[in-house]
Enzyme design. Structure first.
Site, PDB file in Angstrom:
ATOM      1  N   HIS A  56      47.132  46.501  43.964  1.00  0.00           N
ATOM      2  CA  HIS A  56      46.344  45.308  43.632  1.00  0.00           C
ATOM      3  C   HIS A  56      45.460  45.575  42.412  1.00  0.00           C
ATOM      4  O   HIS A  56      45.419  44.769  41.468  1.00  0.00           O
ATOM      5  CB  HIS A  56      45.487  44.920  44.846  1.00  0.00           C
ATOM      6  CG  HIS A  56      44.615  43.728  44.647  1.00  0.00           C
ATOM      7  ND1 HIS A  56      44.890  42.495  45.184  1.00  0.00           N
ATOM      8  CD2 HIS A  56      43.453  43.571  43.964  1.00  0.00           C
ATOM      9  CE1 HIS A  56      43.948  41.632  44.851  1.00  0.00           C
ATOM     10  NE2 HIS A  56      43.050  42.273  44.107  1.00  0.00           N
ATOM     11  N   GLU A  57      44.753  46.706  42.423  1.00  0.00           N
ATOM     12  CA  GLU A  57      43.864  47.020  41.296  1.00  0.00           C
ATOM     13  C   GLU A  57      44.662  47.349  40.034  1.00  0.00           C
ATOM     14  O   GLU A  57      44.255  47.002  38.923  1.00  0.00           O
ATOM     15  CB  GLU A  57      42.934  48.173  41.675  1.00  0.00           C
ATOM     16  CG  GLU A  57      41.997  47.878  42.843  1.00  0.00           C
ATOM     17  CD  GLU A  57      41.203  46.588  42.679  1.00  0.00           C
ATOM     18  OE1 GLU A  57      40.957  46.163  41.535  1.00  0.00           O
ATOM     19  OE2 GLU A  57      40.838  45.996  43.713  1.00  0.00           O
TER      20      GLU A  57
ATOM     21  N   HIS B  16      45.594  44.135  38.406  1.00  0.00           N
ATOM     22  CA  HIS B  16      44.502  43.613  37.575  1.00  0.00           C
ATOM     23  C   HIS B  16      44.517  44.296  36.205  1.00  0.00           C
ATOM     24  O   HIS B  16      44.389  43.649  35.162  1.00  0.00           O
ATOM     25  CB  HIS B  16      43.152  43.860  38.247  1.00  0.00           C
ATOM     26  CG  HIS B  16      42.813  42.897  39.337  1.00  0.00           C
ATOM     27  ND1 HIS B  16      43.045  41.545  39.244  1.00  0.00           N
ATOM     28  CD2 HIS B  16      42.225  43.092  40.551  1.00  0.00           C
ATOM     29  CE1 HIS B  16      42.630  40.942  40.350  1.00  0.00           C
ATOM     30  NE2 HIS B  16      42.140  41.862  41.160  1.00  0.00           N
TER      31      HIS B  16
ATOM     32  N   HIS C  97      43.558  36.704  40.401  1.00  0.00           N
ATOM     33  CA  HIS C  97      43.852  36.310  41.773  1.00  0.00           C
ATOM     34  C   HIS C  97      44.609  34.989  41.815  1.00  0.00           C
ATOM     35  O   HIS C  97      44.379  34.096  40.999  1.00  0.00           O
ATOM     36  CB  HIS C  97      42.557  36.197  42.579  1.00  0.00           C
ATOM     37  CG  HIS C  97      41.871  37.507  42.768  1.00  0.00           C
ATOM     38  ND1 HIS C  97      40.545  37.711  42.451  1.00  0.00           N
ATOM     39  CD2 HIS C  97      42.324  38.703  43.223  1.00  0.00           C
ATOM     40  CE1 HIS C  97      40.210  38.960  42.720  1.00  0.00           C
ATOM     41  NE2 HIS C  97      41.279  39.588  43.182  1.00  0.00           N
TER      42      HIS C  97
END
EC number: 3.4.24.-
Length: 651
Positions: A291-292, A295, A301
């Site tokens: 997830h990070e 980014h 999101h």
């Protein structure tokens, strides 16, 4: 039990001696506790008062202290359990977690010279400029939260979600949307975009996050990062490299640093110079690392998408004003809507995002069955498609992938397949070492299986293990599915520890409803007409889970040529096709929405020619095995139209 808190409120130094009054008295289910306050007033004189404090629905306690009408401090003790979600808003209190000293130190490393308090003010100022989110009345809110089934959330789950980790570290007011470390330029862009004056201007696409040149990310591990976290990061990177055209190179001279800070957060996109990605205690999850990293690659999101209001309703009833800026919605100029809206995306908030203790959900899906699917940490098929589309990954030759799959740019000889499907062209059952192909009859049959790892009884594993079944039925029949019982399932938003996903809808590319709460047991679910075989995908990352479910087929009154997806989906796909932005070709659209697309009795291809989608050798085997007649007509036509004789007699 005695606990000591020190609270600094204005001119006061209040020493709170926490006394549990009358432990043997269980009246009102021990809802009230007494607090003995000892403090010095402004003149330095000692004072004392005992107050009775009500217990909140989430197990925390609420107290308010006012001094000469100038001071109003509200604090909530850390809750020891969670509660059944309710249909109306109970009394709430904001959780107040101050930025811890260690968190402040690691945050300073990541802010690129910006003092933490300045960043806090920048985000607050940006929030004031955000587009107005339509407010809903109390009556509308009550109706909204009656639209989905209420469940008993598991008390004391084996691990916290990444956003809870950050909240408890006091990071919420210093990071955008709980885990994004924006730079000054990105804050300025979002602020400008959110202003009403800018919104009236027609703008060209302007990415908030820059791409990594050459599709290569150079990084190194900070010296304080444990070997466990390093391996988790490597696992996440290996998965992304195996399914995209992106490359990650470990280089000790790189300026992009993965370090062990406090909390889980990262920069967004390539910024130039030193960048940081923090994976501290509680972030040791492969999905969190991915997830990070996503980014860092430039993804925001999911619920920030410009079209999010078509899929979810935002309810700020119990979201503190200081957190409402986290629900900013991007405009079409900066939103990257490259794939269908994905409730199950590992980039989507859960329904509890930034909600005060005991409050109602802040995000409610228009499809109510998806409420406990949002907030998952499994990288989905559409997440991979988003990354590949975002970075223009491609292959010189496009394979004829089945079930919505696409050619894998990391290995152009195979397809990337939706969960439940495997093989080179997504036409086989994925074998995870658990699961089998089952044949349905017109009476209920039961399947029971246990999977997971008994060695991790204390906490959750970094990664999940999977199980995959296929249920087959005769052509023209519809498959039904029913969960009978479960053992050791954790009922949490996002089903982050275990769950079962029966793929009932004809569009296999989307994440479908995941079930991890017993309140859905005994419900009979019917697959769309034409879903055959029907995958049943399940996962586990805590101890061992046992599922028992049943299946059968029933007669269908659906004609051979009809929509196999629901009407809303078909109308949306038709609109996208008419606007020239459909991600599906004509043959795929016919399988899902033949009637709505007016494709019944017509050859379904973009160039008007009728041909097999799969290689001749495979279609020959397909026909020899009787699949041309055993499979639903639309599915057989889609796979091997020429070999199965549909060129002269289209469905």
């Amino acid at each position: 039990m005695r606990r000591f808190f020190i609270c600094y409120i204005g001119f006061l130094s209040i020493f709170l001696d926490f006394i549990l009054a009358d432990k043997d008295n269980n009246s009102e289910e021990e809802r009230d506790r007494k607090f003995d306050w000892k403090f010095e007033n402004e003149n330095g004189k000692p004072e004392h008062e005992t107050v009775t404090v009500p217990k909140l629905p989430d197990g925390s306690y609420f107290w308010k202290w006012t001094w000469n009408s100038r001071i109003n401090s509200t604090t909530a003790a850390t809750p020891t359990s969670t509660v059944t979600t309710s249909t109306s808003a109970p009394t709430t209190s904001p959780r107040v977690y101050k930025l811890k000293s260690e968190a402040r130190k690691s945050l300073r490393k990541a802010l690129r010279g910006v003092p933490p308090e300045k960043r806090k003010k920048q985000l607050k100022k940006m929030g004031k400029k955000m587009m107005k989110i339509p407010k809903i009345t109390k009556k509308e809110s009550n109706k909204l939260h009656k639209s989905y089934r209420k469940v008993k959330i598991t008390e004391n789950p084996p691990a916290l979600d990444m956003f809870e980790v950050n909240e408890r570290a006091g990071l919420n007011e210093y990071l955008f949307q709980g885990d994004i470390n924006l730079n000054n330029n990105q804050i300025a862009k979002i602020s400008s975009e959110q202003s009403s004056k800018s919104r009236r201007k027609k703008r060209q696409i302007d990415n908030l996050a820059q791409f990594w040149p050459g599709k290569v990310v150079y990084y190194y591990f900070d010296s304080g990062l444990t070997t466990t976290v390093q391996q988790i990061v490597r696992d996440a990177i290996t998965f992304l490299e195996s399914n995209t055209c992106l490359k990650f190179e470990l280089n000790s001279t790189a300026t992009n640093r993965i370090f062990s800070g406090v909390g889980c957060y990262s920069d967004t996109g390539m910024l130039g110079g030193e960048q940081t990605l923090s994976l501290g205690y509680g972030c040791e999850v492969t999905g969190t690392a991915a997830h990070e990293i996503a980014h860092t690659l430039g993804l925001f999101h999911t619920q920030m998408r410009s079209d999010r209001d078509d899929y979810v309703t935002i309810d700020l009833t119990d979201v503190p004003e200081s957190s409402q800026q986290n629900f900013i919605k991007l405009t079409e100029a900066t939103s990257t809507n490259l794939v269908d809206y994905e409730y199950g995306s590992f980039m989507h908030y859960s329904g509890r995002a930034f909600v005060s203790s005991g409050g109602v959900d802040s995000i409610v899906p228009k499809d109510p069955v998806m409420v406990y699917t949002m907030g998952g940490r499994i990288v989905t098929f559409l997440d991979l498609k988003m990354l590949n589309t975002h970075y223009s990954c491609s292959c010189p030759t496009i394979l004829s992938c089945g079930n919505g799959g696409f050619t894998n740019p990391a290995n152009c000889s195979v397809c990337i397949c939706p969960y439940g499907f495997g093989g080179a062209l997504c036409t086989e059952r994925t074998d995870y070492g658990c699961g089998s192909t089952l044949t349905a009859t017109d009476t209920w049959q039961q399947e029971t299986y246990t999977f997971g790892n008994a060695s991790n009884s204390a906490t959750a594993r970094p990664s999940a293990v999977y199980c995959n079944h296929w249920i087959q039925a005769p052509v023209g029949k519809q498959i039904q599915f029913r969960i009978d019982s479960t053992y050791n399932t954790q009922c949490v938003y996002g089903c982050t520890f275990n769950g079962v996903e029966p793929k009932l809808k004809s569009d296999m590319t989307i994440t479908q409803a995941r079930y991890c709460c017993d309140e859905f047991n005994a419900e009979i679910m019917t697959a769309d007409f034409g879903v055959n075989p029907m995958p049943v995908f399940s996962f586990n990352r805590y101890y061992k889970t046992t599922y028992t479910w049943s299946y059968r087929y029933v007669d269908s009154n659906v004609t051979a040529c009809a929509d196999t997806s629901d009407k809303a989906t078909c109308l949306s796909l038709k609109s996208a096709k008419e606007q020239g932005c459909s991600i599906y070709d004509t043959a795929q659209l016919k399988v899902m929405c033949a009637a709505t697309m007016d494709l019944c009795g017509k050859v379904a291809s973009d160039d008007g020619t009728c041909k097999d989608r799969f290689p001749k050798s495979q279609c020959s085997t397909y026909s020899t095995n009787g699949m041309c007649t055993q499979q639903p007509p639309l599915a057989a036509e889609f796979s091997c139209a020429e070999t199965c004789g549909f060129c002269t007699n289209p469905v």
